[in-house]
Enzyme design. Structure first.
Site, PDB file in Angstrom:
ATOM      1  N   ASP A  61      -1.778  -3.913  -8.826  1.00 16.87           N
ATOM      2  CA  ASP A  61      -2.676  -2.758  -8.699  1.00 16.87           C
ATOM      3  C   ASP A  61      -3.267  -2.384 -10.053  1.00 16.87           C
ATOM      4  O   ASP A  61      -2.873  -2.927 -11.083  1.00 16.87           O
ATOM      5  CB  ASP A  61      -1.954  -1.563  -8.052  1.00 16.87           C
ATOM      6  CG  ASP A  61      -0.580  -1.319  -8.653  1.00 16.87           C
ATOM      7  OD1 ASP A  61      -0.392  -1.623  -9.840  1.00 16.87           O
ATOM      8  OD2 ASP A  61       0.296  -0.826  -7.938  1.00 16.87           O
ATOM      9  N   ASN A  98       7.911   8.407  -2.718  1.00 14.53           N
ATOM     10  CA  ASN A  98       7.439   8.616  -1.338  1.00 14.53           C
ATOM     11  C   ASN A  98       7.367   7.300  -0.557  1.00 14.53           C
ATOM     12  O   ASN A  98       6.760   7.238   0.499  1.00 14.53           O
ATOM     13  CB  ASN A  98       6.066   9.301  -1.345  1.00 14.53           C
ATOM     14  CG  ASN A  98       4.993   8.439  -2.022  1.00 14.53           C
ATOM     15  OD1 ASN A  98       5.268   7.345  -2.489  1.00 14.53           O
ATOM     16  ND2 ASN A  98       3.776   8.954  -2.069  1.00 14.53           N
ATOM     17  N   HIS A 104       5.902   4.496  -1.566  1.00 15.16           N
ATOM     18  CA  HIS A 104       4.739   3.621  -1.766  1.00 15.16           C
ATOM     19  C   HIS A 104       5.163   2.314  -2.421  1.00 15.16           C
ATOM     20  O   HIS A 104       6.124   2.253  -3.192  1.00 15.16           O
ATOM     21  CB  HIS A 104       3.594   4.324  -2.517  1.00 15.16           C
ATOM     22  CG  HIS A 104       3.828   4.607  -3.965  1.00 15.16           C
ATOM     23  ND1 HIS A 104       3.635   5.838  -4.526  1.00 15.16           N
ATOM     24  CD2 HIS A 104       4.217   3.809  -4.994  1.00 15.16           C
ATOM     25  CE1 HIS A 104       3.877   5.789  -5.820  1.00 15.16           C
ATOM     26  NE2 HIS A 104       4.246   4.570  -6.131  1.00 15.16           N
ATOM     27  N   GLU A 135      -0.151   4.131  -0.204  1.00  6.16           N
ATOM     28  CA  GLU A 135       0.472   5.437  -0.031  1.00  6.16           C
ATOM     29  C   GLU A 135       0.841   5.669   1.443  1.00  6.16           C
ATOM     30  O   GLU A 135       0.358   4.942   2.328  1.00  6.16           O
ATOM     31  CB  GLU A 135      -0.513   6.520  -0.492  1.00  6.16           C
ATOM     32  CG  GLU A 135      -0.812   6.495  -1.992  1.00  6.16           C
ATOM     33  CD  GLU A 135       0.288   7.128  -2.841  1.00  6.16           C
ATOM     34  OE1 GLU A 135       1.464   7.121  -2.431  1.00  6.16           O
ATOM     35  OE2 GLU A 135      -0.040   7.652  -3.923  1.00  6.16           O
TER      36      GLU A 135
HETATM   37  C1  F6R Z   1       2.752   0.173 -10.018  1.00  4.07           C
HETATM   38  C2  F6R Z   1       3.371   0.102  -8.678  1.00  4.07           C
HETATM   39  C3  F6R Z   1       4.021   1.319  -8.148  1.00  4.07           C
HETATM   40  C4  F6R Z   1       5.343   1.578  -8.870  1.00  4.07           C
HETATM   41  C5  F6R Z   1       5.998   2.851  -8.366  1.00  4.07           C
HETATM   42  C6  F6R Z   1       7.280   3.145  -9.103  1.00  4.07           C
HETATM   43  O1  F6R Z   1       2.149  -1.071 -10.331  1.00  4.07           O
HETATM   44  O2  F6R Z   1       3.347  -0.911  -8.049  1.00  4.07           O
HETATM   45  O3  F6R Z   1       4.256   1.163  -6.773  1.00  4.07           O
HETATM   46  O4  F6R Z   1       6.198   0.483  -8.656  1.00  4.07           O
HETATM   47  O5  F6R Z   1       5.105   3.918  -8.537  1.00  4.07           O
HETATM   48  O6  F6R Z   1       6.985   3.398 -10.450  1.00  4.07           O
HETATM   49  P1  F6R Z   1       8.140   3.516 -11.537  1.00  4.07           P
HETATM   50  O7  F6R Z   1       8.729   2.142 -11.680  1.00  4.07           O
HETATM   51  O8  F6R Z   1       7.414   3.951 -12.786  1.00  4.07           O
HETATM   52  O9  F6R Z   1       9.118   4.504 -11.032  1.00  4.07           O
END
Ligand code: F6R
Length: 241
Positions: free
Chosen positions: A67, A136, A138, A143
């Protein structure tokens, strides 16, 4: 789902890097899909160590960004996922720049960059998708509410996600409202999926995932029926199990 419980973040990072290193040594043309955020940083550090110790080469490896933020101004580039992966990983290994597939960070270019990404994905199916998980549920920036059939798309980030990601930015209003993400279908198309979760802030999400209830309200539950998913979780992330 293959669930690997480890003691702490260090062990989680070593375990994930060991699996990826083994897979690259088995198939030097491996195609990776890579998450950003804090969780995989240790895994990238361990992979860099393995590269430095000549345990793995990335000469023929391909890498896809999972992403990318749509940034409101070019001065925010250092908050981009492109900067993150370059800084934490690509600049420290021998991956060839033409083997890295990312996104344009300009929202006005989103349609074009999405079409290009779909083309690259069609030509280079992903072997291993490395994921974190949002509080959440994701995955990538898919989302809650996102269809399990979704492909690469522009995603409006939820309030909860923007709040969780404020820690990476100097000012709250710099946190992007939109991101481009591979869709859930693209993630499920990967041959192997590795999901990492560390720390007590992920305990609720892991409890929900391992309840095995499938719902678009909790995007990570789309992984439940994938034939090759490994979840690596540390003690704090398991604390509500
Ligand atoms: C970002 C991504 C997101 C993160 C998620 C957890 O490239 O894929 O889904 O994996 O927001 O983020 P952290 O690891 O910072 O808690």
């Amino acid at each position: 789902m293959n669930i690997i419980k480890v003691k702490d973040y260090e062990e989680l990072s070593k375990k994930a890097a060991k699996i990826i290193t083994g897979e690259i040594n088995h198939n030097k043309h491996l195609v990776l899909g890579l998450a950003t955020g804090s969780t995989p940083v240790g895994t990238y550090q361990e992979l860099v160590k393995n590269y430095d110790n000549k345990l793995v080469t990335f000469k023929y490896t391909k890498a896809f960004f999972l992403d990318e933020y749509c940034l409101s101004h070019p001065r925010l580039f250092e908050y981009s996922n492109k900067y993150f992966l370059e800084y934490n990983f690509f600049s420290k290994i021998n991956i060839e720049p033409e083997n890295v597939f990312g996104f344009d960070q300009r929202i006005e270019e989103s349609e074009k960059t999405i079409a290009q990404m779909d083309q690259h994905l069609a030509e280079n199916p992903i072997d291993i998708m490395l994921l974190g998980i949002g509080q959440n549920g994701h995955i990538g920036y898919n989302e809650p509410g996102c269809s399990f059939e979704s492909t690469t798309h522009l995603s409006k980030l939820s309030y909860k996600t923007r709040l969780a990601n404020q820690r990476f930015f100097s000012f709250a209003d710099e946190v992007p409202s939109y991101a481009i993400t591979l869709g859930i279908k693209n993630i499920l198309d990967a041959k192997k999926i590795i999901l990492l979760a560390s720390g007590s802030s992920k305990a609720e999400a892991i409890k929900e995932l391992l309840s095995l209830k499938i719902s678009t309200d909790f995007p990570a539950s789309s992984l439940i029926h994938h034939p090759d998913v490994t979840i690596i979780i540390d003690e704090d992330a398991c604390s509500l199990l």
